[in-house]
Each structure stands twice: as C-alpha cells, then as structure tokens.
Scaffold this motif. Structure first.
Motif, PDB file in Angstrom:
ATOM      1  N   HIS A   1       1.002  -0.930   0.088  1.00 10.60           N
ATOM      2  CA  HIS A   1       0.054   0.000   0.327  1.00 10.60           C
ATOM      3  C   HIS A   1       1.351   0.971   0.068  1.00 10.60           C
ATOM      4  O   HIS A   1       0.411   2.639  -0.346  1.00 10.60           O
ATOM      5  N   ASP A   2       1.921   1.209   0.347  1.00  9.02           N
ATOM      6  CA  ASP A   2       2.715   2.406   1.195  1.00  9.02           C
ATOM      7  C   ASP A   2       3.956   2.571  -0.092  1.00  9.02           C
ATOM      8  O   ASP A   2       4.795   2.765  -0.173  1.00  9.02           O
ATOM      9  N   LYS A   3       4.838   0.668  -0.185  1.00  9.40           N
ATOM     10  CA  LYS A   3       6.553   1.100  -0.634  1.00  9.40           C
ATOM     11  C   LYS A   3       6.334  -0.022  -1.107  1.00  9.40           C
ATOM     12  O   LYS A   3       4.892  -0.999  -1.667  1.00  9.40           O
ATOM     13  N   ASP A   4       7.524  -0.841  -1.828  1.00  9.69           N
ATOM     14  CA  ASP A   4       7.583  -1.242  -3.467  1.00  9.69           C
ATOM     15  C   ASP A   4       7.456  -2.544  -2.782  1.00  9.69           C
ATOM     16  O   ASP A   4       7.601  -2.920  -1.126  1.00  9.69           O
ATOM     17  N   ILE A   5       7.287  -3.789  -4.004  1.00 11.39           N
ATOM     18  CA  ILE A   5       7.114  -5.373  -2.965  1.00 11.39           C
ATOM     19  C   ILE A   5       8.196  -5.599  -2.430  1.00 11.39           C
ATOM     20  O   ILE A   5       8.241  -7.089  -2.006  1.00 11.39           O
ATOM     21  N   SER A   6       9.668  -5.334  -3.032  1.00  7.44           N
ATOM     22  CA  SER A   6      10.815  -5.737  -2.532  1.00  7.44           C
ATOM     23  C   SER A   6      11.410  -5.896  -0.774  1.00  7.44           C
ATOM     24  O   SER A   6      10.943  -6.431  -0.934  1.00  7.44           O
TER      25      SER A   6
END
Length: 434
Positions: free
Chosen positions: A112-117
């Motif tokens: 929601h807020d950050k990259d999937i990494s």
C-alpha cells in the motif's frame, strides 16, 4: 504475480531442492490461470485458496490482490508439497491456510505504501522460513502408536490427591483446544501428556506427539516441553487458543489464553503490529493486549479456573471404574467424548437458527450499520443466556461445547460471542465524541 507485460511470472522462489525448480517456475501459470482483477471493486482486497494436484507434487496457492507499481494486480503465494504427504495435509489444511494468510498479509499491507521488494525482504528475514519449518514439523510429526488402554499404565499417578486437578486441566484443554505442558522433569511432563492425550478426539491425534522437546511447535494439539517458562510471543503463533499447564508450581498452574473470538482478534493485531514495525510504518494504538506486560496473553483471573460439570462427570466415571479392564475404560472415554460432540452439534443448530431469525431485523445499509452495533451486542448476550437456560448448561460447560463446535464449524464461536475488536473500536468512537 501477474505482470501486464509478461503475464504470470515468479517474482520470488524459496527452495533448497533443485529438482523442483522447473515445477516451481510453472506454478504462477497454474495458480493465476483465469484470474482477473475486479477494477470496479479494487478497494476490497480479495483472497482465494486454490488446491492443485501435479504429477509428482501437489500445491496450495493463495491468490490475492495487492499493489504493484501503484496498480492493483493479482498475486499468488504457492507452497509445493510431496505427494506422499497428501493424506496428512488434508487433516491440517486449515493450519496451512492460516499460515498463508499471515504471509500474504505482509505483501498486502506493505505494498500500500512501499515497493514489493520491501515485503519480500521481510519474508526473507525469517518469516517465511519459520512458517515453513513449522508446517514441516506438523506434517512430518509421527503420531503416537499408544492407544488409550496403554496410556492408562502411564497416567493418573499424579491423581493421588484427588481428581479435581485433572478435571480442571481437561476443562481448560477442551475450552481452548490446545495444551502445552511445561516442567523441569521430563517424566512428569510425559505422564501428564499421556493423561490428557486420552481425551483428544480421534481426528486430532495427527497433531499430537509424545516426543518431549525444548522447542514449541505452534498448532500442535498437545505437546510437552522441558522448560521453566514460555513467552507470549511464542504462544501467539498458534492459530487456536492454548492452555499452559506449568508443572514448575505445586499444585500445577493452569493458564488459559483468551477464548476463540477474542484470541483471533488479538492474534491479528499482533501480526499486523509486527509487519508495520518491520516496515517502519506507523503502528496502531489501543491494542487489545499490552505486549509489554508479561503474561498479557492470559486474562487476569482472581479465582481458580471453574471446573465444567460435564468434564467432572467424565472424570468421576473413570475413577469409579478402578478395577475394570483398560479396554472398558477406553470405551467409556470414547463414548463420553462422542457425547460432547453430539451436544456441540445441538449447540451449533441452536446458534445458527437464532442467528437466522435475527438477521432480518438488522439494517444492512452501511450508513446506519454503526447505530445497530449496540443492538447486535445486546442480542448476542440475550442469545447466550437463552441457550444456556434451554440446554441447562453452566457457563463453563457452554464454553467447552462452543470450543468443540468451533472445530466442527469454524466461525461459530465468533457468531455466538461477537468480535471484541469491533466492539472496542465502537467504544473508542463513542468516547471520542465527548
């Protein structure tokens, strides 16, 4: 995951077996085949469990929606199993689903807020490994070959001071569904494990082990540990409430976690808090349990745990047959446990029929739903009192039967008792108005 350019592809593979690599690379195509994102309802995250049998393996996949490059797309988290484990797996599918929900929540919450990494890094840091090790321990657990008759020879030695302690332990075990026995003496621990094991339902014996270890295995129905104490953060990994029987005290100390409906909310909050803390996301306030307080997972109790008369009658019946052959006592225990199952089915029917009658009375419009929460809580209390009176039950017996009913029909406990997390949010909202 589903990539709009390349289609289904593997974003991450966890494996230590090179022979499975080709199968693992094909899993995204199997699991995401035919799946589409519902753009019109993109705000509601959907999950679906898929089961597939392959030539040499079988797989369980959790298909879900999450963000990728600021857009909702389809993901699947798949676990690959050896086909020889299929029979055992079918008995613990609910545990696998619970663990996969934990893992997918990491991806859903963080993207929601950050990259999937960032989510994959958190899984790499131990979350994935600990869950896979736990599932492997449960699947490869060797069931005890000892039956009830044999266990009579290795139990009840601690009952010289009366049967009250046994009735109290069994009451708590049946109310929670899971028991951990700890103590410094391995002999003492295993005798208590043998005693309690005689009251495990046959379908659950696959999750029981007589092996006494120094590590805790979440979701093992009954286990023993050589230990002086166990942290709350370890116990909460179990998907069901737990009874902690501490033999380091005289008499043994019996601690019981919060019941099903409250425990599930507490557990969800705990894992949500862990995810946010690991990703440096602002954490939620006003949690149901204060994790800084030792023993916070166990509700404070001023008096000893109340013994269920249903359980007391079973224990009294056993001690009234001291000279009978063990196979007759085995038949008595089997019969009484079947009786508890039958009573629980009656309870399920009562709760379901009453819930269906009351459903039509509530307003379903979302704007007016909050005004009906208080009425729902009042009706739940009334329903509980009515059932207890109609079935001539005491509170402790009601909790025993409701816990057994939860294993027969998952979710019935929440229907009967309500969601404490929602009730707390409602109270905070009301107080915030003043």
């Amino acid at each position: 995951m589903w990539d709009n350019i390349s289609g289904p592809r593997a974003a991450q593979i966890w494996s230590d077996n090179s022979n499975q690599s080709s199968t693992l690379e094909q899993l995204p195509r199997y699991s995401l085949n035919g799946e589409m994102v519902d753009i019109a309802n993109s705000k509601s995250i959907k999950k679906k469990l898929k089961f597939m049998v392959l030539p040499k393996y079988f797989s369980t996949s959790m298909v879900f929606d999450a963000y990728y490059n600021d857009q909702i797309t389809k993901f699947s988290l798949s676990l690959l199993w050896e086909k020889s484990l299929l029979q055992k797996y079918l008995m613990m599918n609910h545990i696998v689903e619970d663990r996969m929900n934990q893992l997918t929540e990491v991806i859903i919450s963080i993207t929601h807020d950050k990259d999937i990494s960032v989510a994959l890094d958190i899984l790499d840091e131990g979350k994935m490994e600990s869950i896979l090790v736990n599932l492997d321990q449960l699947l490869r657990n060797q069931m005890s070959e000892q039956g009830i008759s044999r266990n009579f020879q290795n139990s009840f030695y601690m009952m010289d001071n009366g049967s009250d302690i046994l009735a109290r332990v069994l009451t708590s075990h049946l109310q929670t569904g899971c028991t951990l026995v700890i103590g410094e003496s391995e002999e003492h621990v295993i005798r208590w494990v043998d005693t309690i094991s005689m009251f495990i339902f046959p379908a659950h014996r696959i999750l029981f082990s007589r092996y006494i270890s120094t590590t805790y295995i979440p979701d093992m129905i009954l286990q023993g540990m050589v230990a002086t104490e166990v942290d709350d953060e370890i116990i909460i990994n179990s998907s069901i409430p737990t009874t902690l029987l501490d033999l380091n005290h005289d008499p043994p100390k019996i601690d019981q976690t919060y019941p099903y409906h409250a425990y599930s909310s507490i557990r969800s909050e705990f894992f949500e808090d862990q995810i946010k803390s690991a990703a440096n996301i602002p954490r939620r306030e006003n949690l149901l349990v204060d994790w800084d307080r030792k023993g916070g997972l166990y509700p404070p109790r001023r008096t000893e745990l109340e013994i269920s008369p249903l359980v007391q009658n079973i224990v009294d019946g056993i001690f009234e047959l001291p000279s009978c052959p063990s196979y007759l006592r085995e038949g008595y225990i089997t019969h009484t446990m079947d009786m508890l199952i039958n009573k629980s089915i009656v309870l399920i029917n009562y709760i379901t029929s009453l819930q269906e009658r009351k459903t039509d009375q509530y307003i379903t419009d979302e704007m007016q739903m909050n005004e009906q929460i208080d009425h729902r809580e009042i009706e739940l209390v009334r329903m509980k009192r009515w059932i207890i009176e109609m079935l001539h039950l005491e509170e402790s017996c009601y909790r025993v039967l409701l816990s057994i009913a939860e294993k027969i029909q998952p979710g019935i406990y929440l229907k009967a008792e309500g969601n404490p997390s929602k009730a707390q949010d409602r109270l905070l909202e009301l107080f915030g108005r003043f």
